[in-house]
Scaffold this motif. Structure first.
Motif, PDB file in Angstrom:
ATOM      1  N   UNK A  19      14.275 -28.172  -6.684  1.00  0.00           N
ATOM      2  CA  UNK A  19      14.776 -28.329  -5.321  1.00  0.00           C
ATOM      3  C   UNK A  19      15.489 -27.092  -4.816  1.00  0.00           C
ATOM      4  N   UNK A  20      16.286 -26.462  -5.669  1.00  0.00           N
ATOM      5  CA  UNK A  20      17.002 -25.248  -5.277  1.00  0.00           C
ATOM      6  C   UNK A  20      16.018 -24.158  -4.851  1.00  0.00           C
ATOM      7  N   UNK A  21      14.926 -24.022  -5.591  1.00  0.00           N
ATOM      8  CA  UNK A  21      13.949 -22.981  -5.299  1.00  0.00           C
ATOM      9  C   UNK A  21      12.877 -23.415  -4.298  1.00  0.00           C
ATOM     10  N   UNK A  22      12.978 -24.654  -3.797  1.00  0.00           N
ATOM     11  CA  UNK A  22      12.096 -25.104  -2.723  1.00  0.00           C
ATOM     12  C   UNK A  22      10.727 -25.610  -3.145  1.00  0.00           C
ATOM     13  N   UNK A  23      10.542 -25.958  -4.412  1.00  0.00           N
ATOM     14  CA  UNK A  23       9.249 -26.491  -4.852  1.00  0.00           C
ATOM     15  C   UNK A  23       9.103 -27.973  -4.509  1.00  0.00           C
ATOM     16  N   UNK A  24      10.200 -28.618  -4.252  1.00  0.00           N
ATOM     17  CA  UNK A  24      10.208 -30.024  -3.842  1.00  0.00           C
ATOM     18  C   UNK A  24      11.535 -30.273  -3.129  1.00  0.00           C
ATOM     19  N   UNK A  25      11.742 -31.482  -2.682  1.00  0.00           N
ATOM     20  CA  UNK A  25      13.013 -31.778  -2.018  1.00  0.00           C
ATOM     21  C   UNK A  25      14.152 -31.690  -3.036  1.00  0.00           C
ATOM     22  N   UNK A  26      15.354 -31.449  -2.529  1.00  0.00           N
ATOM     23  CA  UNK A  26      16.515 -31.316  -3.401  1.00  0.00           C
ATOM     24  C   UNK A  26      16.803 -32.639  -4.099  1.00  0.00           C
ATOM     25  N   UNK A 155      27.458 -21.288 -12.656  1.00  0.00           N
ATOM     26  CA  UNK A 155      26.361 -21.974 -13.328  1.00  0.00           C
ATOM     27  C   UNK A 155      25.888 -21.135 -14.505  1.00  0.00           C
ATOM     28  N   UNK A 156      25.534 -21.807 -15.575  1.00  0.00           N
ATOM     29  CA  UNK A 156      24.988 -21.123 -16.745  1.00  0.00           C
ATOM     30  C   UNK A 156      23.566 -21.626 -16.977  1.00  0.00           C
ATOM     31  N   UNK A 157      22.803 -20.823 -17.674  1.00  0.00           N
ATOM     32  CA  UNK A 157      21.403 -21.141 -17.975  1.00  0.00           C
ATOM     33  C   UNK A 157      20.607 -21.382 -16.694  1.00  0.00           C
ATOM     34  N   UNK A 158      20.739 -20.466 -15.759  1.00  0.00           N
ATOM     35  CA  UNK A 158      19.998 -20.555 -14.499  1.00  0.00           C
ATOM     36  C   UNK A 158      18.606 -19.975 -14.712  1.00  0.00           C
ATOM     37  N   UNK A 159      17.581 -20.785 -14.527  1.00  0.00           N
ATOM     38  CA  UNK A 159      16.234 -20.239 -14.668  1.00  0.00           C
ATOM     39  C   UNK A 159      15.891 -19.353 -13.466  1.00  0.00           C
ATOM     40  N   UNK A 160      15.051 -18.374 -13.692  1.00  0.00           N
ATOM     41  CA  UNK A 160      14.605 -17.529 -12.591  1.00  0.00           C
ATOM     42  C   UNK A 160      13.624 -18.300 -11.725  1.00  0.00           C
ATOM     43  N   UNK A 161      13.340 -17.751 -10.555  1.00  0.00           N
ATOM     44  CA  UNK A 161      12.347 -18.354  -9.669  1.00  0.00           C
ATOM     45  C   UNK A 161      11.007 -18.489 -10.396  1.00  0.00           C
ATOM     46  N   UNK A 162      10.584 -17.420 -11.063  1.00  0.00           N
ATOM     47  CA  UNK A 162       9.288 -17.426 -11.757  1.00  0.00           C
ATOM     48  C   UNK A 162       9.261 -18.456 -12.884  1.00  0.00           C
ATOM     49  N   UNK A 163      10.326 -18.524 -13.678  1.00  0.00           N
ATOM     50  CA  UNK A 163      10.400 -19.519 -14.756  1.00  0.00           C
ATOM     51  C   UNK A 163      10.324 -20.936 -14.184  1.00  0.00           C
ATOM     52  N   UNK A 164      11.009 -21.140 -13.092  1.00  0.00           N
ATOM     53  CA  UNK A 164      11.027 -22.460 -12.459  1.00  0.00           C
ATOM     54  C   UNK A 164       9.656 -22.805 -11.900  1.00  0.00           C
ATOM     55  N   UNK A 165       8.994 -21.832 -11.314  1.00  0.00           N
ATOM     56  CA  UNK A 165       7.651 -22.059 -10.763  1.00  0.00           C
ATOM     57  C   UNK A 165       6.676 -22.455 -11.870  1.00  0.00           C
ATOM     58  N   UNK A 166       6.703 -21.746 -12.981  1.00  0.00           N
ATOM     59  CA  UNK A 166       5.829 -22.064 -14.115  1.00  0.00           C
ATOM     60  C   UNK A 166       6.131 -23.476 -14.636  1.00  0.00           C
ATOM     61  N   UNK A 167       7.408 -23.787 -14.794  1.00  0.00           N
ATOM     62  CA  UNK A 167       7.806 -25.106 -15.269  1.00  0.00           C
ATOM     63  C   UNK A 167       7.356 -26.201 -14.308  1.00  0.00           C
ATOM     64  N   UNK A 168       7.549 -25.967 -13.019  1.00  0.00           N
ATOM     65  CA  UNK A 168       7.147 -26.946 -12.008  1.00  0.00           C
ATOM     66  C   UNK A 168       5.645 -27.196 -12.067  1.00  0.00           C
ATOM     67  N   UNK A 169       4.886 -26.117 -12.148  1.00  0.00           N
ATOM     68  CA  UNK A 169       3.422 -26.254 -12.197  1.00  0.00           C
ATOM     69  C   UNK A 169       2.978 -26.988 -13.461  1.00  0.00           C
TER      70      UNK A 169
END
Length: 179
Positions: A19-26, A155-169
């Motif tokens: 949600x933070x990175x905009x891949x889905x609703x928060x 915040x700790x252990x913040x994933x990057x945009x790219x890491x989050x995108x891969x995880x989301x997919x």
């Protein structure tokens, strides 16, 4: 009340970051762990944050999750229809094995003198969770349960945009129809 320089927050679920990175609703329901150090050696507490919208949806669409716990449903309805902006729902030890899992920080005890094993903060202050809304809630939790006043929340252990995108997919690709 004690002052602490910084509280470090770890968000448990990937859905928050989606949600933070905009891949889905928060997200509207998240679990957080609080530490007084970035290396996560000094545990402060563990909490669940739930918006009133999430609670409404739970009653409306996910009643099978609650089952026949009428008191819990009544508790949710009292909060949703009440005037309080924040409410704490507590899960107390159900048996002797649970007693060792009581929270270590300040919290109300039940009739048997036990502290909760789980604390859920229900909030009308936020419609959904983002970084600023989590920080606001952490300040409230720190004051109410830890007796701490802090302005700095990190915040700790913040994933990057790219890491989050891969995880989301990876998490959602099996559920998306490809035409």
């Amino acid at each position: 009340m004690n002052n602490i320089q910084t509280i470090y927050v770890q968000v448990r679920h990937s859905s928050f970051w989606y949600g933070v990175y905009g891949f889905c609703s928060k997200s509207r329901n998240d679990e957080i762990t609080l530490y007084s150090d970035q290396d996560q050696n000094n545990f402060l507490g563990y909490f669940e944050l739930t918006t009133a919208i999430a609670l409404t949806n739970l009653l409306k669409y996910d009643i099978d999750i609650i089952g026949d716990d009428k008191e819990y449903c009544n508790e949710i309805n009292r909060f949703i229809n009440g005037e309080e902006d924040i409410y704490y729902s507590y899960t107390y030890p159900r048996d002797l094995e649970d007693v060792s899992s009581q929270v270590t920080h300040s919290a109300p005890t039940n009739i048997d003198g036990y502290k909760p094993i789980y604390i859920d903060m229900w909030s009308k202050l936020s419609q959904s969770w983002d970084l600023d809304e989590i920080k606001k809630s952490v300040r409230i939790l720190a004051k109410d349960f830890l007796g701490l006043h802090t302005e700095n929340i990190e915040f700790i252990e913040i994933p990057t945009f790219e890491e989050t995108k891969v995880s989301y997919e990876q998490d959602y690709k099996p559920y998306v129809n490809e035409n």
